[in-house]
Design a protein around this motif. Structure first.
Motif, PDB file in Angstrom:
ATOM      1  N   TRP A  45     -33.833   2.890 -16.453  1.00 40.24           N
ATOM      2  CA  TRP A  45     -34.301   2.630 -17.814  1.00 40.24           C
ATOM      3  C   TRP A  45     -35.714   2.059 -17.916  1.00 40.24           C
ATOM      4  O   TRP A  45     -36.591   2.722 -18.424  1.00 40.24           O
ATOM      5  CB  TRP A  45     -33.304   1.733 -18.555  1.00 40.24           C
ATOM      6  N   LEU A  46     -35.970   0.855 -17.473  1.00 44.60           N
ATOM      7  CA  LEU A  46     -37.278   0.240 -17.650  1.00 44.60           C
ATOM      8  C   LEU A  46     -38.050   0.013 -16.350  1.00 44.60           C
ATOM      9  O   LEU A  46     -39.225  -0.306 -16.383  1.00 44.60           O
ATOM     10  CB  LEU A  46     -37.132  -1.104 -18.374  1.00 44.60           C
ATOM     11  N   VAL A  47     -37.403   0.135 -15.237  1.00 46.33           N
ATOM     12  CA  VAL A  47     -38.057  -0.136 -13.953  1.00 46.33           C
ATOM     13  C   VAL A  47     -37.934   1.067 -13.019  1.00 46.33           C
ATOM     14  O   VAL A  47     -37.044   1.898 -13.169  1.00 46.33           O
ATOM     15  CB  VAL A  47     -37.441  -1.374 -13.251  1.00 46.33           C
ATOM     16  N   TRP A  48     -38.855   1.107 -12.070  1.00 50.81           N
ATOM     17  CA  TRP A  48     -38.830   2.123 -11.025  1.00 50.81           C
ATOM     18  C   TRP A  48     -38.450   1.456  -9.712  1.00 50.81           C
ATOM     19  O   TRP A  48     -38.803   0.313  -9.472  1.00 50.81           O
ATOM     20  CB  TRP A  48     -40.201   2.768 -10.866  1.00 50.81           C
ATOM     21  N   ALA A  49     -37.733   2.179  -8.893  1.00 52.00           N
ATOM     22  CA  ALA A  49     -37.380   1.680  -7.566  1.00 52.00           C
ATOM     23  C   ALA A  49     -37.597   2.801  -6.563  1.00 52.00           C
ATOM     24  O   ALA A  49     -37.495   3.979  -6.901  1.00 52.00           O
ATOM     25  CB  ALA A  49     -35.932   1.217  -7.534  1.00 52.00           C
ATOM     26  N   GLU A  50     -37.893   2.426  -5.349  1.00 49.14           N
ATOM     27  CA  GLU A  50     -38.040   3.404  -4.280  1.00 49.14           C
ATOM     28  C   GLU A  50     -37.054   3.040  -3.183  1.00 49.14           C
ATOM     29  O   GLU A  50     -36.958   1.882  -2.780  1.00 49.14           O
ATOM     30  CB  GLU A  50     -39.464   3.404  -3.743  1.00 49.14           C
ATOM     31  N   ALA A  51     -36.304   4.031  -2.737  1.00 54.95           N
ATOM     32  CA  ALA A  51     -35.281   3.794  -1.718  1.00 54.95           C
ATOM     33  C   ALA A  51     -35.169   5.038  -0.840  1.00 54.95           C
ATOM     34  O   ALA A  51     -35.557   6.132  -1.255  1.00 54.95           O
ATOM     35  CB  ALA A  51     -33.933   3.507  -2.383  1.00 54.95           C
ATOM     36  N   PRO A  52     -34.634   4.871   0.348  1.00 54.41           N
ATOM     37  CA  PRO A  52     -34.416   6.048   1.200  1.00 54.41           C
ATOM     38  C   PRO A  52     -33.446   7.018   0.501  1.00 54.41           C
ATOM     39  O   PRO A  52     -32.488   6.607  -0.146  1.00 54.41           O
ATOM     40  CB  PRO A  52     -33.779   5.479   2.466  1.00 54.41           C
ATOM     41  N   MET A  53     -33.723   8.297   0.636  1.00 50.54           N
ATOM     42  CA  MET A  53     -32.894   9.316  -0.008  1.00 50.54           C
ATOM     43  C   MET A  53     -31.437   9.211   0.444  1.00 50.54           C
ATOM     44  O   MET A  53     -30.527   9.382  -0.359  1.00 50.54           O
ATOM     45  CB  MET A  53     -33.444  10.701   0.305  1.00 50.54           C
ATOM     46  N   TRP A  54     -31.204   8.889   1.725  1.00 55.43           N
ATOM     47  CA  TRP A  54     -29.836   8.797   2.205  1.00 55.43           C
ATOM     48  C   TRP A  54     -29.068   7.711   1.454  1.00 55.43           C
ATOM     49  O   TRP A  54     -27.885   7.858   1.163  1.00 55.43           O
ATOM     50  CB  TRP A  54     -29.771   8.557   3.716  1.00 55.43           C
ATOM     51  N   PHE A  55     -29.756   6.617   1.118  1.00 54.98           N
ATOM     52  CA  PHE A  55     -29.104   5.528   0.386  1.00 54.98           C
ATOM     53  C   PHE A  55     -28.762   5.962  -1.040  1.00 54.98           C
ATOM     54  O   PHE A  55     -27.676   5.684  -1.544  1.00 54.98           O
ATOM     55  CB  PHE A  55     -30.001   4.287   0.365  1.00 54.98           C
ATOM     56  N   VAL A  56     -29.689   6.664  -1.676  1.00 55.31           N
ATOM     57  CA  VAL A  56     -29.458   7.146  -3.046  1.00 55.31           C
ATOM     58  C   VAL A  56     -28.276   8.115  -3.060  1.00 55.31           C
ATOM     59  O   VAL A  56     -27.385   8.023  -3.915  1.00 55.31           O
ATOM     60  CB  VAL A  56     -30.735   7.817  -3.605  1.00 55.31           C
ATOM     61  N   LEU A  57     -28.254   9.040  -2.111  1.00 55.39           N
ATOM     62  CA  LEU A  57     -27.157  10.006  -2.048  1.00 55.39           C
ATOM     63  C   LEU A  57     -25.825   9.338  -1.727  1.00 55.39           C
ATOM     64  O   LEU A  57     -24.797   9.666  -2.320  1.00 55.39           O
ATOM     65  CB  LEU A  57     -27.478  11.090  -1.018  1.00 55.39           C
TER      66      LEU A  57
END
Length: 76
Positions: A45-57
């Motif tokens: 919604w209001l913030v951006w985050a960056e994370a490893p793709m494996w974690f997101v999946l």
């Protein structure tokens, strides 16, 4: 021992097609997670985050599993 002198006959495995499908889907999801190692930028919604793709999946897969369990429990 059975009357023929051998050990008792083995009972056939009682594995449902639903269980097999679940195991195959889980294995494919785990494989897909493991091969995607790049970074992903995620917009919350209001913030951006960056994370490893494996974690997101993996997090998305876990959320799907939890949602499925909650909905299945509700139907009973």
């Amino acid at each position: 021992m059975s009357p023929t002198g051998g050990s008792s006959p083995k009972s056939p495995l009682n594995v449902s097609p639903r269980l097999i499908a679940g195991v195959v889907i889980a294995a494919l999801a785990i494989w897909f997670v493991l091969i995607n190692t790049s970074k992903a930028r995620i917009h919350f919604w209001l913030v951006w985050a960056e994370a490893p793709m494996w974690f997101v999946l993996a997090a998305t897969f876990a959320a799907g599993v939890v949602t499925s369990m909650l909905l299945a429990r509700r139907k009973k």
